[in-house]
Design an enzyme around this catalytic site. Structure first.
Site, PDB file in Angstrom:
ATOM      1  CG  ASP A  67      -0.292  -0.381   2.509  1.00  0.00           C
ATOM      2  OD1 ASP A  67       0.942  -0.391   2.565  1.00  0.00           O
ATOM      3  OD2 ASP A  67      -1.014  -0.657   3.484  1.00  0.00           O
ATOM      4  CG  ASN A 137      -9.193  -0.863  11.814  1.00  0.00           C
ATOM      5  OD1 ASN A 137      -8.320  -1.584  11.343  1.00  0.00           O
ATOM      6  ND2 ASN A 137      -9.580   0.254  11.223  1.00  0.00           N
TER       7      ASN A 137
HETATM    8  C1  GLP Z   1      -0.704   0.716   8.439  1.00  0.00           C
HETATM    9  C2  GLP Z   1      -0.360  -0.164   7.259  1.00  0.00           C
HETATM   10  C3  GLP Z   1      -0.548  -1.612   7.604  1.00  0.00           C
HETATM   11  C4  GLP Z   1       0.147  -1.942   8.911  1.00  0.00           C
HETATM   12  C5  GLP Z   1      -0.395  -1.099  10.012  1.00  0.00           C
HETATM   13  C6  GLP Z   1       0.216  -1.394  11.368  1.00  0.00           C
HETATM   14  O1  GLP Z   1      -2.067   0.835   8.594  1.00  0.00           O
HETATM   15  N1  GLP Z   1      -1.137   0.114   6.092  1.00  0.00           N
HETATM   16  O2  GLP Z   1      -0.056  -2.397   6.550  1.00  0.00           O
HETATM   17  O3  GLP Z   1      -0.068  -3.277   9.199  1.00  0.00           O
HETATM   18  O4  GLP Z   1      -0.143   0.249   9.662  1.00  0.00           O
HETATM   19  O5  GLP Z   1       1.340  -0.610  11.604  1.00  0.00           O
HETATM   20  P1  GLP Z   1       2.223  -0.703  12.908  1.00  0.00           P
HETATM   21  O6  GLP Z   1       3.099  -1.879  12.729  1.00  0.00           O
HETATM   22  O7  GLP Z   1       2.987   0.592  12.902  1.00  0.00           O
HETATM   23  O8  GLP Z   1       1.302  -0.831  14.054  1.00  0.00           O
END
Ligand code: GLP
Length: 263
Positions: A67, A137
């Site tokens: 993404d 979420n």
């Molecule tokens: C964003 C990304 C996800 C990722 C999430 C969790 O939303 N699009 O792909 O899994 O963050 O991130 P973190 O590891 O910083 O909690």
């Protein structure tokens, strides 16, 4: 589904890197799906170490990121392009031509752009190993609650919760993007193998819902229950709300397939 429980985030990162490194050694032309976020940092750090100290070779690995924020150019310090360059690509030998990431600066016909990203994955032969994080979420990629479980790469409006969670990556006075381009759940489920990493107490509910909850678009990670080759690597805090701990312990004792450190 395989559940690997690790005592802390450092060990989680090392275990994830070990799985990726083994996959690359077995298949030097691995098509590797990559993710961003804090949880990934330790895995990338360990992969960089393995590259430097043990000559783990990424020269023929082909990567596809999940993404990217819409509206952020690749050189924006908070873009996922920047994150990947800084934490991984600039420190290992992935060939630039083998790196694929959704382009956040794309304008105009998003649908066509997203279809072309899908086509690039398809033409490469599909993804062999997809790494995923998980949102608070229960989202994977940026597939927010209510995303179609058959969705493909597309533009998604981010939930308020996700925008809040990602605020930490942006300077205080900076506008956080409201939209992103993300692989869909259908895209992710086509990967041959999936590895989801979750660390810390804020992920405990999402992890329990994804693994033990019903299959639902309200927790898009629950769609992974439909996939035959999924490994969850979670640390103690992220696994704290799993209810079937006793059963996982029995599985560990019976088969020794779970890592023995902790349940
Ligand atoms: C964003 C990304 C996800 C990722 C999430 C969790 O939303 N699009 O792909 O899994 O963050 O991130 P973190 O590891 O910083 O909690």
């Amino acid at each position: 589904m395989l559940l690997v429980l690790k005592p802390n985030s450092d060990e989680l990162g090392r275990e994830a890197a070990r799985v990726v490194a083994n996959a690359v050694r077995r298949n030097p032309t691995l098509r590797l799906g990559l993710a961003t976020g804090n949880t990934m940092l330790r895995m990338y750090r360990e992969l960089v170490r393995l590259h430097r100290e043990e000559r783990l070779d990424f020269s023929r690995v082909v990567t596809f990121n999940l993404d990217e924020y819409l509206g952020l150019p690749a050189n924006h310090p908070q873009s996922f392009h920047h994150f990947m360059r800084q934490n991984f690509f600039a420190q290992v030998n992935v060939a630039p031509r083998n790196i694929h990431m959704p382009d956040g600066s794309v304008k105009g016909d998003y649908q066509q752009y997203c279809a072309s990203y899908e086509e690039t994955i398809r033409k490469a032969g599909g993804i062999d190993l997809q790494i995923l994080g998980i949102g608070r979420n229960g989202h994977v990629g940026f597939n927010e609650p209510t995303s179609s479980l058959g969705s493909r790469t597309r533009l998604k409006v981010l939930s308020k919760e996700t925008i809040e969670d990602n605020r930490k990556f942006f300077a205080a006075n900076e506008e956080i993007p409201q939209c992103a381009i993300t692989m869909g759940i259908g895209t992710i489920l086509e990967a041959k193998r999936i590895l989801l990493l979750a660390s810390g107490p804020s992920k405990a509910t999402a992890v329990a819902n994804a693994i033990e909850g019903p299959l639902t678009a309200s927790v898009t990670a629950s769609a992974l229950q439909l996939h035959g080759e999924v490994t969850f690597i979670v640390d103690r805090e992220a696994g704290a709300q799993l209810k079937q701990q006793e059963y996982y312990q029995r599985v560990l004792e019976m088969t020794n397939i779970l890592t023995p450190e902790r349940l």
